[in-house]
Design an enzyme around this catalytic site. Structure first.
Site, PDB file in Angstrom:
ATOM      1  N   SER A   1       6.381  46.719  42.708  1.00  0.00           N
ATOM      2  CA  SER A   1       6.237  47.205  41.332  1.00  0.00           C
ATOM      3  C   SER A   1       5.919  48.694  41.225  1.00  0.00           C
ATOM      4  O   SER A   1       6.452  49.371  40.340  1.00  0.00           O
ATOM      5  CB  SER A   1       5.167  46.389  40.604  1.00  0.00           C
ATOM      6  OG  SER A   1       5.581  45.052  40.439  1.00  0.00           O
TER       7      SER A   1
ATOM      8  N   LYS B   1      -3.335  35.180  37.290  1.00  0.00           N
ATOM      9  CA  LYS B   1      -2.491  34.906  36.121  1.00  0.00           C
ATOM     10  C   LYS B   1      -3.125  33.927  35.133  1.00  0.00           C
ATOM     11  O   LYS B   1      -3.046  34.122  33.918  1.00  0.00           O
ATOM     12  CB  LYS B   1      -1.130  34.361  36.561  1.00  0.00           C
ATOM     13  CG  LYS B   1      -0.155  35.397  37.055  1.00  0.00           C
ATOM     14  CD  LYS B   1       1.207  34.760  37.297  1.00  0.00           C
ATOM     15  CE  LYS B   1       2.263  35.789  37.627  1.00  0.00           C
ATOM     16  NZ  LYS B   1       3.611  35.175  37.711  1.00  0.00           N
TER      17      LYS B   1
ATOM     18  N   ASN C   1       1.018  37.538  32.748  1.00  0.00           N
ATOM     19  CA  ASN C   1       1.374  38.463  33.832  1.00  0.00           C
ATOM     20  C   ASN C   1       1.447  39.905  33.356  1.00  0.00           C
ATOM     21  O   ASN C   1       1.580  40.816  34.161  1.00  0.00           O
ATOM     22  CB  ASN C   1       2.686  38.044  34.512  1.00  0.00           C
ATOM     23  CG  ASN C   1       3.911  38.419  33.698  1.00  0.00           C
ATOM     24  OD1 ASN C   1       3.853  38.527  32.471  1.00  0.00           O
ATOM     25  ND2 ASN C   1       5.035  38.594  34.363  1.00  0.00           N
TER      26      ASN C   1
ATOM     27  N   ASP D   1       7.801  36.708  32.708  1.00  0.00           N
ATOM     28  CA  ASP D   1       8.608  36.051  33.744  1.00  0.00           C
ATOM     29  C   ASP D   1       9.873  35.428  33.148  1.00  0.00           C
ATOM     30  O   ASP D   1      10.988  35.648  33.623  1.00  0.00           O
ATOM     31  CB  ASP D   1       7.788  34.966  34.446  1.00  0.00           C
ATOM     32  CG  ASP D   1       6.767  35.534  35.412  1.00  0.00           C
ATOM     33  OD1 ASP D   1       7.017  36.620  35.954  1.00  0.00           O
ATOM     34  OD2 ASP D   1       5.724  34.895  35.617  1.00  0.00           O
TER      35      ASP D   1
ATOM     36  N   GLY E   1       7.308  24.688  37.897  1.00  0.00           N
ATOM     37  CA  GLY E   1       6.064  25.281  38.375  1.00  0.00           C
ATOM     38  C   GLY E   1       5.798  26.613  37.705  1.00  0.00           C
ATOM     39  O   GLY E   1       6.067  26.795  36.523  1.00  0.00           O
TER      40      GLY E   1
ATOM     41  N   TYR F   1      15.957  35.471  45.512  1.00  0.00           N
ATOM     42  CA  TYR F   1      16.838  36.612  45.795  1.00  0.00           C
ATOM     43  C   TYR F   1      16.817  36.988  47.275  1.00  0.00           C
ATOM     44  O   TYR F   1      17.359  38.022  47.663  1.00  0.00           O
ATOM     45  CB  TYR F   1      16.487  37.821  44.926  1.00  0.00           C
ATOM     46  CG  TYR F   1      15.052  38.268  45.013  1.00  0.00           C
ATOM     47  CD1 TYR F   1      14.658  39.233  45.935  1.00  0.00           C
ATOM     48  CD2 TYR F   1      14.092  37.737  44.163  1.00  0.00           C
ATOM     49  CE1 TYR F   1      13.345  39.642  46.021  1.00  0.00           C
ATOM     50  CE2 TYR F   1      12.772  38.148  44.238  1.00  0.00           C
ATOM     51  CZ  TYR F   1      12.406  39.102  45.157  1.00  0.00           C
ATOM     52  OH  TYR F   1      11.098  39.502  45.242  1.00  0.00           O
TER      53      TYR F   1
ATOM     54  N   GLY G   1      18.338  35.712  41.719  1.00  0.00           N
ATOM     55  CA  GLY G   1      17.177  36.079  40.932  1.00  0.00           C
ATOM     56  C   GLY G   1      16.746  37.528  41.011  1.00  0.00           C
ATOM     57  O   GLY G   1      15.709  37.878  40.433  1.00  0.00           O
TER      58      GLY G   1
END
Length: 290
Positions: free
Chosen positions: A26, A76, A97, A112, A138, A239, A260
């Site tokens: 990030s 979270k 998040n 998300d 989930g 991914y 993804g």
């Protein structure tokens, strides 16, 4: 010495909180975006253990230099009761998040699902009015489920292993999502192969939100190849590898197959919109950040 100094007394801070955070991608994404867009902000990582969440959020609310934060595991869910306000998605998911700090208040969001849905849209996939089969309700899966319902999906078939933690959570969560959105949602057991086949046959979109197939050389798949029909859009939250066995099977059937990777970028873009009302140049970031 000749370069412009980026950090000043006016620079706003955004922090990723959780543990571990040192390997997060990030900072590279957001700091490059801030620089490109001329946004006077910096993104940093802060290691935060569960017992420290409350003190950290209270401190950030009091420090005017913090514009926002991202929360990753294990924070979270823990930050939810610490928020002064929750977005619809964060409330329904039960996890935050993305946090915006404003006038001493903390507003919790969950991007998300937003990131995943926007990734699909950018690939030309229509969510509104569609029938979706989602495997794995989930963490990421619950966010995708909520956002798909909020975005106007007509019907969602949710599959999980009967009696598992995700199944039990979905049993409790789905009625609230249905009540809030009006979307038709049903929970099914993965062990019922014929039911699984029929639901996929009735769907336009299949989403894998499990980790089945993750890792180079992994040939596991959450969906038998014979269940895939040629009109199905097949998408994966995974991914790594870029093409899971699920996506390879989908391509062999002539289906649109989407990994993804874009979810991370569009999720990040949604965060920057929340914090600073700026529009990340996703193509530029994708080109420059590996």
């Amino acid at each position: 010495m000749g370069e412009k100094q980026r950090i000043s007394g006016h620079t706003k801070t955004v922090a990723l909180i959780g543990s571990p955070v040192e390997h997060s991608g990030s900072p590279a994404i957001h700091n490059l975006s801030f620089e490109q867009l001329g946004c006077d902000a910096v993104y940093v990582c802060q290691e935060v253990q569960p017992e420290g969440c409350e003190a950290v959020i209270k401190g950030m609310k009091q420090m005017g230099g913090f514009a926002g934060a991202n929360a990753t595991m294990p924070c979270k869910q823990l930050v939810v009761p610490l928020m002064d306000e929750l977005s619809d998605s964060a409330d329904l998911i039960g996890a935050v998040n993305t946090i915006k700090f404003e006038n001493g208040r903390a507003i919790g969001h969950n991007t998300d699902g937003v990131g995943f849905m926007e990734m699909l849209r950018q690939e030309g996939v229509t969510i509104e009015g569609s029938t979706i089969t989602l495997c794995g309700p989930g963490g990421a899966g619950s966010a995708i489920l909520v956002q798909a319902a909020l975005d106007g999906a007509a019907e969602i078939f949710v599959f999980a292993r009967g009696g598992g933690h995700s199944y039990k959570d979905a049993e409790e969560r789905i009625p609230r999502i249905v009540e809030r959105t009006g979307c038709k949602i049903s929970l099914h057991k993965l062990e019922d192969a014929e039911d699984y086949r029929q639901c996929v046959a009735a769907s336009q979109i299949f989403i894998n939100a499990t980790n089945v197939g993750m890792g180079e050389g992994n040939t596991d798949t959450p969906l038998p190849a014979e269940f895939i029909h040629e009109d199905l859009v097949v998408s994966d939250t995974i991914y790594f590898p870029l093409k899971t066995q699920l996506l390879l099977d989908a391509e062999a059937k002539g289906c649109q197959a989407i990994n993804g990777k874009g979810m991370l970028l569009y999720q990040a873009a949604a965060g920057e919109k929340i914090w600073f009302d700026i529009d990340m140049d996703v193509d530029y970031i994708r080109e420059h950040v590996g």
